[in-house]
Scaffold this motif. Structure first.
Motif, PDB file in Angstrom:
ATOM      1  N   TYR A  54      46.871  54.003   4.081  1.00 45.53           N
ATOM      2  CA  TYR A  54      47.733  53.809   2.881  1.00 45.53           C
ATOM      3  C   TYR A  54      48.541  52.748   2.915  1.00 45.53           C
ATOM      4  O   TYR A  54      48.410  52.151   1.832  1.00 45.53           O
ATOM      5  CB  TYR A  54      48.712  55.215   2.968  1.00 45.53           C
ATOM      6  CG  TYR A  54      49.819  55.057   1.762  1.00 45.53           C
ATOM      7  CD1 TYR A  54      49.299  55.643   0.630  1.00 45.53           C
ATOM      8  CD2 TYR A  54      50.727  54.524   2.034  1.00 45.53           C
ATOM      9  CE1 TYR A  54      50.172  55.631  -0.467  1.00 45.53           C
ATOM     10  CE2 TYR A  54      51.755  54.407   0.800  1.00 45.53           C
ATOM     11  CZ  TYR A  54      51.468  54.753  -0.146  1.00 45.53           C
ATOM     12  OH  TYR A  54      52.266  55.033  -1.450  1.00 45.53           O
ATOM     13  N   ASP A  55      48.912  52.148   4.088  1.00 43.85           N
ATOM     14  CA  ASP A  55      49.817  50.830   3.990  1.00 43.85           C
ATOM     15  C   ASP A  55      48.907  49.568   3.704  1.00 43.85           C
ATOM     16  O   ASP A  55      49.263  48.737   3.137  1.00 43.85           O
ATOM     17  CB  ASP A  55      50.489  50.779   5.292  1.00 43.85           C
ATOM     18  CG  ASP A  55      51.452  49.638   5.471  1.00 43.85           C
ATOM     19  OD1 ASP A  55      52.293  49.690   4.600  1.00 43.85           O
ATOM     20  OD2 ASP A  55      51.123  48.744   6.198  1.00 43.85           O
ATOM     21  N   THR A  56      47.700  49.881   3.875  1.00 45.80           N
ATOM     22  CA  THR A  56      46.851  48.477   3.934  1.00 45.80           C
ATOM     23  C   THR A  56      46.441  48.463   2.471  1.00 45.80           C
ATOM     24  O   THR A  56      46.156  47.324   1.736  1.00 45.80           O
ATOM     25  CB  THR A  56      45.540  48.488   4.939  1.00 45.80           C
ATOM     26  OG1 THR A  56      46.378  48.436   6.135  1.00 45.80           O
ATOM     27  CG2 THR A  56      44.641  47.338   4.495  1.00 45.80           C
ATOM     28  N   LEU A  57      45.750  49.573   1.970  1.00 44.22           N
ATOM     29  CA  LEU A  57      45.018  49.601   0.669  1.00 44.22           C
ATOM     30  C   LEU A  57      45.545  50.342  -0.428  1.00 44.22           C
ATOM     31  O   LEU A  57      45.599  49.560  -1.736  1.00 44.22           O
ATOM     32  CB  LEU A  57      43.719  50.389   0.852  1.00 44.22           C
ATOM     33  CG  LEU A  57      42.821  50.175   1.845  1.00 44.22           C
ATOM     34  CD1 LEU A  57      41.468  51.089   2.025  1.00 44.22           C
ATOM     35  CD2 LEU A  57      42.281  48.559   1.400  1.00 44.22           C
ATOM     36  N   VAL A  58      46.566  51.170  -0.347  1.00 39.70           N
ATOM     37  CA  VAL A  58      47.202  51.837  -1.356  1.00 39.70           C
ATOM     38  C   VAL A  58      48.511  51.157  -1.653  1.00 39.70           C
ATOM     39  O   VAL A  58      48.817  50.794  -2.956  1.00 39.70           O
ATOM     40  CB  VAL A  58      47.526  53.274  -1.221  1.00 39.70           C
ATOM     41  CG1 VAL A  58      48.012  53.813  -2.608  1.00 39.70           C
ATOM     42  CG2 VAL A  58      46.075  53.915  -1.237  1.00 39.70           C
ATOM     43  N   LEU A  59      49.389  50.989  -0.563  1.00 44.80           N
ATOM     44  CA  LEU A  59      50.661  50.322  -0.901  1.00 44.80           C
ATOM     45  C   LEU A  59      50.895  49.099  -1.618  1.00 44.80           C
ATOM     46  O   LEU A  59      51.748  49.028  -2.629  1.00 44.80           O
ATOM     47  CB  LEU A  59      51.389  50.491   0.278  1.00 44.80           C
ATOM     48  CG  LEU A  59      53.023  50.283   0.754  1.00 44.80           C
ATOM     49  CD1 LEU A  59      53.426  48.794   0.433  1.00 44.80           C
ATOM     50  CD2 LEU A  59      53.613  51.128  -0.175  1.00 44.80           C
ATOM     51  N   PRO A  60      49.918  47.949  -1.548  1.00 41.47           N
ATOM     52  CA  PRO A  60      50.275  46.917  -2.175  1.00 41.47           C
ATOM     53  C   PRO A  60      49.956  47.191  -3.652  1.00 41.47           C
ATOM     54  O   PRO A  60      50.626  46.368  -4.358  1.00 41.47           O
ATOM     55  CB  PRO A  60      48.918  46.058  -1.637  1.00 41.47           C
ATOM     56  CG  PRO A  60      48.889  46.532  -0.282  1.00 41.47           C
ATOM     57  CD  PRO A  60      48.933  47.918  -0.434  1.00 41.47           C
ATOM     58  N   ALA A  61      49.182  47.888  -3.874  1.00 46.70           N
ATOM     59  CA  ALA A  61      48.757  48.175  -5.566  1.00 46.70           C
ATOM     60  C   ALA A  61      50.144  48.766  -6.089  1.00 46.70           C
ATOM     61  O   ALA A  61      50.330  48.677  -7.091  1.00 46.70           O
ATOM     62  CB  ALA A  61      47.600  48.835  -5.530  1.00 46.70           C
TER      63      ALA A  61
END
Length: 236
Positions: free
Chosen positions: A205-212
């Protein structure tokens, strides 16, 4: 003085797990920076992750912790940081101060007398300074994880604004943050009854979803979120 609520072991595990969510932390660090001034105080510094990030951008900051064991660990971790003072603090209290701001992330939901706690934060800040708060959002998301970590409530924009106003603060900004995080948190902790600890789910989540999510919410404020972010001013 107020009682420290929740299972301290579970709280420690959650703090350690969330410490791996680097992108999430940096997003929330950035939200507060414009309001902190030159000498803020953080209420409930936990492991010191936020204090360290803010200290890299500020001339000085005071980090505080209520739990005696975590206070010892916090002092040890921040011992070599010359612009961070570490001290114990429980809210509510009758102390007064001259800090440029008070910032408190995911602490208010642990305190029964949250209006008294906000008044205490107000009294630590000079007139015109800010009280910056993040709390978990929406009572329907109250889960076994919340109960185990000592949460007595979750908030909406309306309920947090009402508490800040009752505490004698003037709300300047309030909005939800991390909309997709609320969905993920609800499914993980309420449906599957998991604890938000370190693991593959947090890292993905932190790497892939959070930035978006962060990029989207910088363009459009969502109508819901995992957290409520608020800034209120101490009257001049």
């Amino acid at each position: 003085m107020a009682e420290i609520t929740g299972d301290q072991r579970v709280q420690a595990e959650v703090l350690e797990g969330l410490a791996t969510a680097v992108n999430h932390r940096r997003w929330f660090v950035e939200l507060a920076v414009p309001y902190l001034g030159d000498n803020p105080i953080e209420i409930g510094s936990g492991l010191g992750d936020y204090a360290l990030e803010w200290a890299a951008r500020l001339p000085r900051i005071t980090a505080t912790e209520a739990d005696p064991d975590r206070l010892v660990a916090l002092k040890e971790r921040l011992a070599d940081e010359p612009n961070i003072e570490v001290r114990q603090m429980l809210l509510p209290h009758s102390e007064r101060g001259d800090h440029s701001a008070a910032v408190s992330y995911n602490v208010l939901e642990h305190i029964e007398d949250h209006v008294g706690a906000l008044r205490s934060m107000r009294d630590l800040v000079r007139p015109g300074g800010a009280v910056v708060i993040i709390v978990p959002a929406f009572q329907f998301a109250m889960s076994p994880a919340d109960i185990a970590t000592g949460h007595v409530r979750r908030y909406t924009k309306k309920t947090l604004a009402a508490a800040m106003t009752e505490a004698g603060l003037t709300v300047e900004k309030i909005h939800y943050a991390n909309a997709l995080g609320l969905i993920g948190y609800f499914m993980a902790t309420k449906v599957f009854r998991l604890m938000p600890k370190e693991g593959p789910m947090v890292k993905v989540y932190d790497t892939l979803v959070l930035p978006a999510t962060k990029a989207a919410e910088q363009l459009v404020r969502p109508p819901f979120g995992q957290s409520v972010f608020a800034v209120a001013r101490v009257p001049s």
